[in-house]
Design an enzyme around this catalytic site. Structure first.
Site, PDB file in Angstrom:
ATOM      1  N   ASP A   1       0.810  -1.222   0.000  1.00 25.72           N
ATOM      2  CA  ASP A   1       0.000   0.000   0.000  1.00 25.72           C
ATOM      3  C   ASP A   1       0.841   1.269   0.000  1.00 25.72           C
ATOM      4  O   ASP A   1       0.442   2.301   0.549  1.00 25.72           O
ATOM      5  CB  ASP A   1      -0.979   0.007   1.189  1.00 25.72           C
TER       6      ASP A   1
ATOM      7  N   GLN B   1       1.948  -6.259  -3.367  1.00 23.55           N
ATOM      8  CA  GLN B   1       2.499  -6.458  -2.016  1.00 23.55           C
ATOM      9  C   GLN B   1       3.840  -5.709  -1.920  1.00 23.55           C
ATOM     10  O   GLN B   1       3.967  -4.673  -2.540  1.00 23.55           O
ATOM     11  CB  GLN B   1       2.636  -7.949  -1.669  1.00 23.55           C
TER      12      GLN B   1
ATOM     13  N   GLY C   1      -4.545  -4.320  -3.746  1.00 29.17           N
ATOM     14  CA  GLY C   1      -5.558  -3.287  -3.937  1.00 29.17           C
ATOM     15  C   GLY C   1      -4.829  -2.013  -4.315  1.00 29.17           C
ATOM     16  O   GLY C   1      -4.102  -1.462  -3.506  1.00 29.17           O
ATOM     17  N   HIS C   2      -4.960  -1.604  -5.558  1.00 31.84           N
ATOM     18  CA  HIS C   2      -4.228  -0.433  -6.056  1.00 31.84           C
ATOM     19  C   HIS C   2      -5.231   0.662  -6.409  1.00 31.84           C
ATOM     20  O   HIS C   2      -6.095   0.460  -7.251  1.00 31.84           O
ATOM     21  CB  HIS C   2      -3.380  -0.819  -7.279  1.00 31.84           C
TER      22      HIS C   2
ATOM     23  N   LYS D   1       1.833   2.032  -5.119  1.00 36.53           N
ATOM     24  CA  LYS D   1       2.352   1.455  -6.373  1.00 36.53           C
ATOM     25  C   LYS D   1       1.410   1.760  -7.539  1.00 36.53           C
ATOM     26  O   LYS D   1       1.860   2.098  -8.630  1.00 36.53           O
ATOM     27  CB  LYS D   1       2.505  -0.072  -6.230  1.00 36.53           C
TER      28      LYS D   1
HETATM   29  P1  GDP Z   1      -0.673   0.233  -3.529  1.00 34.62           P
HETATM   30  O1  GDP Z   1      -1.279  -1.018  -3.007  1.00 34.62           O
HETATM   31  O2  GDP Z   1       0.791   0.286  -3.308  1.00 34.62           O
HETATM   32  O3  GDP Z   1      -1.041   0.523  -4.966  1.00 34.62           O
HETATM   33  O4  GDP Z   1      -1.293   1.402  -2.663  1.00 34.62           O
HETATM   34  P2  GDP Z   1      -2.855   1.611  -2.296  1.00 34.62           P
HETATM   35  O5  GDP Z   1      -3.534   2.161  -3.488  1.00 34.62           O
HETATM   36  O6  GDP Z   1      -3.407   0.389  -1.666  1.00 34.62           O
HETATM   37  O7  GDP Z   1      -2.723   2.665  -1.116  1.00 34.62           O
HETATM   38  C1  GDP Z   1      -2.183   3.920  -1.311  1.00 34.62           C
HETATM   39  C2  GDP Z   1      -3.251   4.968  -0.974  1.00 34.62           C
HETATM   40  O8  GDP Z   1      -2.634   6.224  -0.844  1.00 34.62           O
HETATM   41  C3  GDP Z   1      -4.284   5.121  -2.073  1.00 34.62           C
HETATM   42  O9  GDP Z   1      -5.508   5.453  -1.476  1.00 34.62           O
HETATM   43  C4  GDP Z   1      -3.760   6.283  -2.905  1.00 34.62           C
HETATM   44  O10 GDP Z   1      -4.785   7.011  -3.548  1.00 34.62           O
HETATM   45  C5  GDP Z   1      -3.111   7.133  -1.828  1.00 34.62           C
HETATM   46  N1  GDP Z   1      -1.921   7.872  -2.266  1.00 34.62           N
HETATM   47  C6  GDP Z   1      -0.965   7.520  -3.157  1.00 34.62           C
HETATM   48  N2  GDP Z   1       0.016   8.453  -3.203  1.00 34.62           N
HETATM   49  C7  GDP Z   1      -0.338   9.411  -2.316  1.00 34.62           C
HETATM   50  C8  GDP Z   1       0.281  10.631  -1.871  1.00 34.62           C
HETATM   51  O11 GDP Z   1       1.370  11.016  -2.308  1.00 34.62           O
HETATM   52  N3  GDP Z   1      -0.376  11.355  -0.913  1.00 34.62           N
HETATM   53  C9  GDP Z   1      -1.572  10.943  -0.392  1.00 34.62           C
HETATM   54  N4  GDP Z   1      -2.131  11.710   0.539  1.00 34.62           N
HETATM   55  N5  GDP Z   1      -2.170   9.805  -0.773  1.00 34.62           N
HETATM   56  C10 GDP Z   1      -1.564   9.052  -1.715  1.00 34.62           C
HETATM   57  P1  IMO Z   2      -0.894  -4.221  -2.259  1.00 38.40           P
HETATM   58  O1  IMO Z   2      -0.494  -4.734  -3.634  1.00 38.40           O
HETATM   59  C1  IMO Z   2      -0.887  -4.784   2.057  1.00 38.40           C
HETATM   60  C2  IMO Z   2      -0.935  -8.899   3.519  1.00 38.40           C
HETATM   61  C3  IMO Z   2      -2.157  -9.355   4.266  1.00 38.40           C
HETATM   62  C4  IMO Z   2      -1.531 -10.336   5.235  1.00 38.40           C
HETATM   63  C5  IMO Z   2      -0.441 -10.987   4.401  1.00 38.40           C
HETATM   64  C6  IMO Z   2      -0.818 -12.317   3.790  1.00 38.40           C
HETATM   65  O2  IMO Z   2      -2.183  -3.500  -2.243  1.00 38.40           O
HETATM   66  O3  IMO Z   2       0.233  -3.499  -1.622  1.00 38.40           O
HETATM   67  P2  IMO Z   2      -2.403 -12.989   1.754  1.00 38.40           P
HETATM   68  O4  IMO Z   2      -3.876 -12.788   1.559  1.00 38.40           O
HETATM   69  O5  IMO Z   2      -1.553 -12.407   0.688  1.00 38.40           O
HETATM   70  O6  IMO Z   2      -2.056 -14.426   2.045  1.00 38.40           O
HETATM   71  O7  IMO Z   2      -2.079 -12.201   3.137  1.00 38.40           O
HETATM   72  O8  IMO Z   2      -0.130 -10.066   3.368  1.00 38.40           O
HETATM   73  N1  IMO Z   2      -1.190  -8.343   2.174  1.00 38.40           N
HETATM   74  C7  IMO Z   2      -1.125  -7.046   1.877  1.00 38.40           C
HETATM   75  N2  IMO Z   2      -0.917  -5.973   2.679  1.00 38.40           N
HETATM   76  N3  IMO Z   2      -1.024  -4.623   0.714  1.00 38.40           N
HETATM   77  C8  IMO Z   2      -1.204  -5.686  -0.092  1.00 38.40           C
HETATM   78  O9  IMO Z   2      -1.196  -5.576  -1.437  1.00 38.40           O
HETATM   79  C9  IMO Z   2      -1.307  -6.966   0.489  1.00 38.40           C
HETATM   80  N4  IMO Z   2      -1.506  -8.210  -0.005  1.00 38.40           N
HETATM   81  C10 IMO Z   2      -1.419  -9.043   1.038  1.00 38.40           C
HETATM   82  O10 IMO Z   2      -2.789  -8.276   4.934  1.00 38.40           O
HETATM   83  O11 IMO Z   2      -0.887  -9.634   6.264  1.00 38.40           O
HETATM   84 MG    MG Z   3      -2.845  -1.661  -1.811  1.00 43.86          MG
END
Ligand code: GDP
Ligand code: IMO
Ligand code: MG
Length: 429
Positions: A13, A223, A40-41, A16
């Site tokens: 999270d 991840q 979850g992106h 990416k």
């Molecule tokens: P990922 O799994 O690495 O793709 O990240 P996620 O999308 O799960 O989580 C990142 C969250 O932070 C999302 O809700 C993005 O919209 C938000 N986000 C990304 N870059 C920034 C930033 O520079 N500032 C803020 N405030 N939010 C951001």
């Molecule tokens: P993105 O791509 C954050 C975590 C789960 C758990 C562990 C194992 O959005 O960064 P799993 O279901 O993969 O067997 O769970 O990994 N986990 C993540 N945490 N971001 C993710 O993906 C994750 N995908 C799995 O919360 O701790």
């Molecule tokens: Mg994510």
């Protein structure tokens, strides 16, 4: 250097999706190479927010998306996601999305076992997403998985289901869960087959052709390194290798095709599931970071644990994954904090360690050693150049570069696509 791999350098999270979407304008194809719909992106483009789990983030830019052989594909989840983003106006067809014929499928029995095992673990649970990721990868290495190409062969499906059910129903019964019936699973797969097979192909061949015609490939990691099954905080990890090297084996290209390795890290730390988190803050600052950063899991809806930036951990992620440049995201979330802390190593049983050791006991015992910096009073939110950043925010970024021993080549200052400072174009190497 034509290609780029984007990988998470913390516990996921990091942003990416946002970075991949932003870089996709410079790429021709975006490839997912590991993980599944546990990812979850979130991408914010103007007034639209896209939440992608299995689909490569480049689809939002209209770029060809490829799901590589290293991904575990839940066909039901894939079709629902396609329907969801199609309703948002994206075009996902066999012309825009290709899926490796040798990718492993997630069947309904995988999440059933994943959840039953987590429940049985009780307080010792990993905190998985419950999506069947672990069991699906276990089947792959146990050589009993059903793969995309098998959907074209009803006979193969039938005898593979016999083997799977022998294994799964024994386990599920032992855990007090109702067993699965073969016919229902077979009927389900045969119904899905005509919807999935048009996307299937040997993607390694397409990627080889694209490379030879000079096209740019962007590898999208899911991840992060601290969730890597080898290098992460085992056993509190996911079931795939998340390091950049996996882009090669998980897509079917050589290691020399991976290109520039861009690691993504937040300007602080978060973690969704259970497991060690040395810099975790259970005070009001942790609460503030979570509120300001909207730290709720996209997949699980769970509140993410929050803490200070851990330079020792990110440095470790950089070394084991060959990260050449770091994208630092969510700098804006730190706006207005009086004081900032950066972890530079750990005290474990009285001794200082610059890295997090592998033994779970030592990981749990690790007490962070901090360096303290003055915060900034101005706003960094929405900054698109260094000049837009408060001086002390720049100082914070510079100190992180020194401590993690890698240059910060990109900074993100809001969820919005264009609120990004590019220091160095990763496609230029
Ligand atoms: P990922 O799994 O690495 O793709 O990240 P996620 O999308 O799960 O989580 C990142 C969250 O932070 C999302 O809700 C993005 O919209 C938000 N986000 C990304 N870059 C920034 C930033 O520079 N500032 C803020 N405030 N939010 C951001
Ligand atoms: P993105 O791509 C954050 C975590 C789960 C758990 C562990 C194992 O959005 O960064 P799993 O279901 O993969 O067997 O769970 O990994 N986990 C993540 N945490 N971001 C993710 O993906 C994750 N995908 C799995 O919360 O701790
Ligand atoms: Mg994510």
């Amino acid at each position: 250097m034509a290609n780029v791999a984007v990988i998470g350098a913390q516990w996921g999270d990091e942003g990416k999706g946002k970075v991949v979407d932003w870089l996709a304008s410079r790429a021709d194809v975006v490839v997912r190479f590991q993980g599944g719909h546990n990812a979850g992106h979130t991408l914010v483009v103007g007034d639209q927010t896209y939440k992608l789990s299995l689909l490569p983030s480049g689809l939002v830019r209209g770029k060809l998306g490829v799901i590589g052989n290293g991904v575990v594909v839940d066909p039901d989840a894939l079709l629902s996601e396609i329907a969801r983003v199609t309703a948002q106006g994206l075009k996902v067809t066999p012309e825009t999305l290709r899926i490796a014929e040798n990718a492993v499928l997630i069947l309904p029995l995988h999440p059933a076992l994943d959840k039953a095992r987590e429940e049985a673990r009780g307080a010792a649970k990993i905190g998985t997403t419950g999506r069947g990721i672990g069991p699906a990868y276990e089947d792959k290495v146990a050589r009993r998985a059903i793969r995309v190409a098998d959907l074209a062969e009803p006979e193969t499906l039938s005898h593979k289901l016999d083997e799977l059910l022998l294994h799964y129903n024994t386990l599920l019964r032992g855990l007090g869960v109702a067993p699965f019936e073969k016919q229902a699973l077979l009927d389900g797969l045969l119904k899905l087959a005509p919807q999935i097979l048009p996307f299937a192909e040997p993607v390694w061949e397409r990627l080889d052709e694209l490379r030879r015609s000079g096209k740019r490939i962007l590898f999208e990691g899911a991840q992060a390194v601290m969730l890597d099954v080898d290098h992460g905080t085992y056993p509190f990890v996911t079931s795939s290798n998340t390091v950049a090297a996996t882009a090669s084996s998980g897509a079917g290209v050589g290691p020399n095709a991976v290109g520039f390795v861009l690691g993504i890290a937040k300007a602080y730390s978060t973690r969704v599931g259970s497991g060690p988190f040395p810099t975790e803050l259970s005070d009001e600052i942790g609460q503030l970071l979570g509120d300001r950063g909207h730290e709720f899991g996209t997949v699980t809806g769970r509140r993410r644990r929050c803490g200070w930036f851990d330079a020792a951990l990110v440095r470790q992620a950089i070394k084991v994954s060959g990260i050449q440049g770091l994208a630092l995201t969510k700098l804006d979330v730190l706006d207005g904090l009086k004081e900032l802390k950066i972890c530079i190593g750990y005290r474990i049983d009285g001794a200082f360690s610059r890295h997090l050791p592998a033994a779970p006991g030592a990981q749990a015992a690790a007490v962070p050693e901090y360096e303290t910096m003055e915060g900034w009073s101005g706003s960094s939110r929405g900054a698109r150049s260094w000049a837009d950043l408060p001086a002390r925010a720049v100082k914070y970024v510079r100190r992180i570069e020194e401590l993690v021993e890698a240059p910060v080549t990109l900074v993100s200052t809001s969820p919005e696509r264009d609120d990004t400072i590019m220091v160095r174009d990763p496609f230029e190497g």
